[in-house]
Design a protein around this motif. Sequence first.
Motif, mmCIF file in Angstrom:
data_model
loop_
_atom_site.group_PDB
_atom_site.id
_atom_site.type_symbol
_atom_site.label_atom_id
_atom_site.label_comp_id
_atom_site.label_asym_id
_atom_site.label_seq_id
_atom_site.Cartn_x
_atom_site.Cartn_y
_atom_site.Cartn_z
ATOM 1 N N LEU A 58 0.830 -1.207 0.000
ATOM 2 C CA LEU A 58 0.000 0.000 0.000
ATOM 3 C C LEU A 58 0.867 1.261 0.000
ATOM 4 C CD1 LEU A 58 -2.749 -1.110 2.547
ATOM 5 C CD2 LEU A 58 -2.916 -1.052 0.045
ATOM 6 N N TYR A 59 1.896 1.261 0.821
ATOM 7 C CA TYR A 59 2.807 2.397 0.871
ATOM 8 C C TYR A 59 3.522 2.567 -0.474
ATOM 9 C CZ TYR A 59 6.825 5.268 1.930
ATOM 10 O OH TYR A 59 7.782 6.237 1.892
ATOM 11 N N SER A 60 4.029 1.478 -1.017
ATOM 12 C CA SER A 60 4.759 1.523 -2.294
ATOM 13 C C SER A 60 3.865 2.019 -3.422
ATOM 14 C CB SER A 60 5.307 0.138 -2.646
ATOM 15 O OG SER A 60 6.177 -0.316 -1.646
ATOM 16 N N ALA A 61 2.607 1.613 -3.406
ATOM 17 C CA ALA A 61 1.663 2.076 -4.427
ATOM 18 C C ALA A 61 1.438 3.580 -4.303
ATOM 19 C CB ALA A 61 0.339 1.323 -4.300
ATOM 20 N N SER A 62 1.357 4.076 -3.076
ATOM 21 C CA SER A 62 1.154 5.518 -2.901
ATOM 22 C C SER A 62 2.358 6.297 -3.418
ATOM 23 C CB SER A 62 0.858 5.861 -1.440
ATOM 24 O OG SER A 62 2.010 5.737 -0.638
ATOM 25 N N ILE A 63 3.559 5.789 -3.197
ATOM 26 C CA ILE A 63 4.761 6.461 -3.691
ATOM 27 C C ILE A 63 4.803 6.408 -5.227
ATOM 28 C CG2 ILE A 63 7.298 6.422 -3.726
ATOM 29 C CD1 ILE A 63 6.079 7.531 -1.120
ATOM 30 N N LEU A 64 4.420 5.282 -5.820
ATOM 31 C CA LEU A 64 4.411 5.188 -7.283
ATOM 32 C C LEU A 64 3.396 6.167 -7.878
ATOM 33 C CD1 LEU A 64 5.756 3.797 -9.685
ATOM 34 C CD2 LEU A 64 3.938 2.076 -9.595
ATOM 35 N N CYS A 65 2.234 6.291 -7.253
ATOM 36 C CA CYS A 65 1.242 7.268 -7.725
ATOM 37 C C CYS A 65 1.787 8.688 -7.574
ATOM 38 C CB CYS A 65 -0.074 7.104 -6.962
ATOM 39 S SG CYS A 65 -0.989 5.617 -7.419
ATOM 40 N N PHE A 66 2.524 8.944 -6.504
ATOM 41 C CA PHE A 66 3.159 10.241 -6.325
ATOM 42 C C PHE A 66 4.155 10.505 -7.456
ATOM 43 C CE2 PHE A 66 6.837 12.649 -4.889
ATOM 44 C CZ PHE A 66 6.247 13.848 -4.525
ATOM 45 N N LEU A 67 4.957 9.503 -7.798
ATOM 46 C CA LEU A 67 5.929 9.659 -8.885
ATOM 47 C C LEU A 67 5.223 9.950 -10.214
ATOM 48 C CD1 LEU A 67 8.471 6.859 -7.938
ATOM 49 C CD2 LEU A 67 8.810 9.339 -7.783
ATOM 50 N N ALA A 68 4.044 9.365 -10.403
ATOM 51 C CA ALA A 68 3.250 9.697 -11.592
ATOM 52 C C ALA A 68 2.888 11.177 -11.564
ATOM 53 C CB ALA A 68 1.988 8.836 -11.642
ATOM 54 N N GLY A 69 2.508 11.664 -10.398
ATOM 55 C CA GLY A 69 2.180 13.078 -10.246
ATOM 56 C C GLY A 69 3.370 13.992 -10.479
ATOM 57 N N VAL A 70 4.564 13.526 -10.155
ATOM 58 C CA VAL A 70 5.773 14.309 -10.430
ATOM 59 C C VAL A 70 5.894 14.534 -11.931
ATOM 60 C CG1 VAL A 70 8.306 14.258 -10.397
ATOM 61 C CG2 VAL A 70 7.014 13.621 -8.342
ATOM 62 N N HIS A 71 5.649 13.494 -12.707
ATOM 63 C CA HIS A 71 5.718 13.643 -14.166
ATOM 64 C C HIS A 71 4.683 14.654 -14.656
ATOM 65 C CE1 HIS A 71 8.652 10.649 -15.604
ATOM 66 N NE2 HIS A 71 8.458 10.167 -14.389
ATOM 67 N N ARG A 72 3.496 14.586 -14.119
ATOM 68 C CA ARG A 72 2.461 15.547 -14.532
ATOM 69 C C ARG A 72 2.832 16.951 -14.084
ATOM 70 N NH1 ARG A 72 -0.146 18.194 -17.785
ATOM 71 N NH2 ARG A 72 -2.237 18.862 -17.261
ATOM 72 N N GLY A 73 3.325 17.083 -12.869
ATOM 73 C CA GLY A 73 3.704 18.395 -12.362
ATOM 74 C C GLY A 73 4.803 19.045 -13.174
ATOM 75 N N VAL A 74 5.813 18.277 -13.537
ATOM 76 C CA VAL A 74 6.905 18.819 -14.347
ATOM 77 C C VAL A 74 6.373 19.244 -15.717
ATOM 78 C CG1 VAL A 74 9.096 18.256 -15.494
ATOM 79 C CG2 VAL A 74 8.720 17.564 -13.128
ATOM 80 N N SER A 75 5.370 18.541 -16.214
ATOM 81 C CA SER A 75 4.852 18.866 -17.547
ATOM 82 C C SER A 75 4.263 20.271 -17.600
ATOM 83 C CB SER A 75 3.801 17.840 -17.987
ATOM 84 O OG SER A 75 2.562 18.059 -17.342
ATOM 85 N N PHE A 76 3.805 20.787 -16.462
ATOM 86 C CA PHE A 76 3.250 22.141 -16.444
ATOM 87 C C PHE A 76 4.329 23.186 -16.718
ATOM 88 C CE2 PHE A 76 0.021 20.098 -13.631
ATOM 89 C CZ PHE A 76 -1.080 20.336 -14.433
ATOM 90 N N ARG A 77 5.581 22.846 -16.420
ATOM 91 C CA ARG A 77 6.688 23.782 -16.583
ATOM 92 C C ARG A 77 7.647 23.377 -17.695
ATOM 93 N NH1 ARG A 77 4.890 28.185 -14.024
ATOM 94 N NH2 ARG A 77 4.440 27.777 -11.850
ATOM 95 N N THR A 78 7.244 22.422 -18.517
ATOM 96 C CA THR A 78 8.102 21.988 -19.621
ATOM 97 C C THR A 78 8.051 23.012 -20.739
ATOM 98 O OG1 THR A 78 7.725 19.667 -19.082
ATOM 99 C CG2 THR A 78 8.514 20.134 -21.299
ATOM 100 N N GLU A 79 9.227 23.359 -21.224
ATOM 101 C CA GLU A 79 9.308 24.307 -22.326
ATOM 102 C C GLU A 79 8.530 23.760 -23.518
ATOM 103 O OE1 GLU A 79 12.726 26.560 -24.959
ATOM 104 O OE2 GLU A 79 13.299 25.499 -23.142
ATOM 105 N N GLY A 80 7.636 24.569 -24.041
ATOM 106 C CA GLY A 80 6.821 24.146 -25.180
ATOM 107 C C GLY A 80 5.543 23.428 -24.768
ATOM 108 N N GLY A 81 5.346 23.231 -23.476
ATOM 109 C CA GLY A 81 4.127 22.579 -22.989
ATOM 110 C C GLY A 81 4.322 21.094 -22.733
ATOM 111 N N PRO A 82 3.307 20.464 -22.192
ATOM 112 C CA PRO A 82 3.403 19.036 -21.874
ATOM 113 C C PRO A 82 3.740 18.205 -23.111
ATOM 114 C CG PRO A 82 1.431 19.979 -20.915
ATOM 115 C CD PRO A 82 2.014 21.034 -21.818
ATOM 116 N N ARG A 83 4.536 17.179 -22.885
ATOM 117 C CA ARG A 83 4.940 16.267 -23.959
ATOM 118 C C ARG A 83 4.166 14.961 -23.842
ATOM 119 N NH1 ARG A 83 11.345 17.390 -23.358
ATOM 120 N NH2 ARG A 83 11.258 19.525 -24.130
ATOM 121 N N LEU A 84 3.984 14.313 -24.965
ATOM 122 C CA LEU A 84 3.280 13.034 -24.989
ATOM 123 C C LEU A 84 3.969 12.025 -24.066
ATOM 124 C CD1 LEU A 84 1.051 11.243 -26.131
ATOM 125 C CD2 LEU A 84 2.580 10.685 -28.034
ATOM 126 N N SER A 85 5.308 12.011 -24.069
ATOM 127 C CA SER A 85 6.026 11.051 -23.221
ATOM 128 C C SER A 85 5.724 11.275 -21.742
ATOM 129 C CB SER A 85 7.539 11.136 -23.469
ATOM 130 O OG SER A 85 8.053 12.387 -23.051
#
Length: 167
Positions: A58-85
């Motif tokens: 359960l803990y590991s799943a919460s951290i993995l979901c958090f890491l998914a959110g890190v990718h989304r969060g960084v996409s807000f500040r990616t030059e040129g906008g969010p990337r498909l990857s």
Amino acid sequence: MHDDATGRTIVAREPRRIPWLDIVFGFGPMLPIAAGAAVAWWLQGQPLDYLVALCTLLYSASILCFLAGVHRGVSFRTEGGPRLSQMVTMLVLYGLGLGSLFSAVLGKVVIGLAMLILGYALVAVLDPIEARSGSVPLAHARLRPIQMPIAVVSLAVLLWVKLNAPY
């Protein structure tokens, strides 16, 4: 920072070295996963090993979901906008984290652990690639390959304990 009627321009500088806070908040969350695996190994064959494995999942799943959110969060500040990857990586990591939670609820801990192992392994492989393209911070190119194996090995130990449980 420049703010006008049409939006905001932000100029940021990322270090290539791993910042101190990334070390603390990168390796710190891996410790409960490793501790859970160690305790489950020590208790293997006893009824409490299931509870330890479940809590660690359960803990590991919460951290993995958090890491998914890190990718989304960084996409807000990616030059040129969010990337498909970034979007695909976010959805895959979140799907694996959420899927592992559903698996645990359904009593399929082995499947949940396998999903988590896959998710953390993907982070270890994809983040260094995405760091070079600017999709994640540069420091992730060095951090993730040494951080994520802690989770992968720990979860593999839990998987081994569960596959060899007498019940």
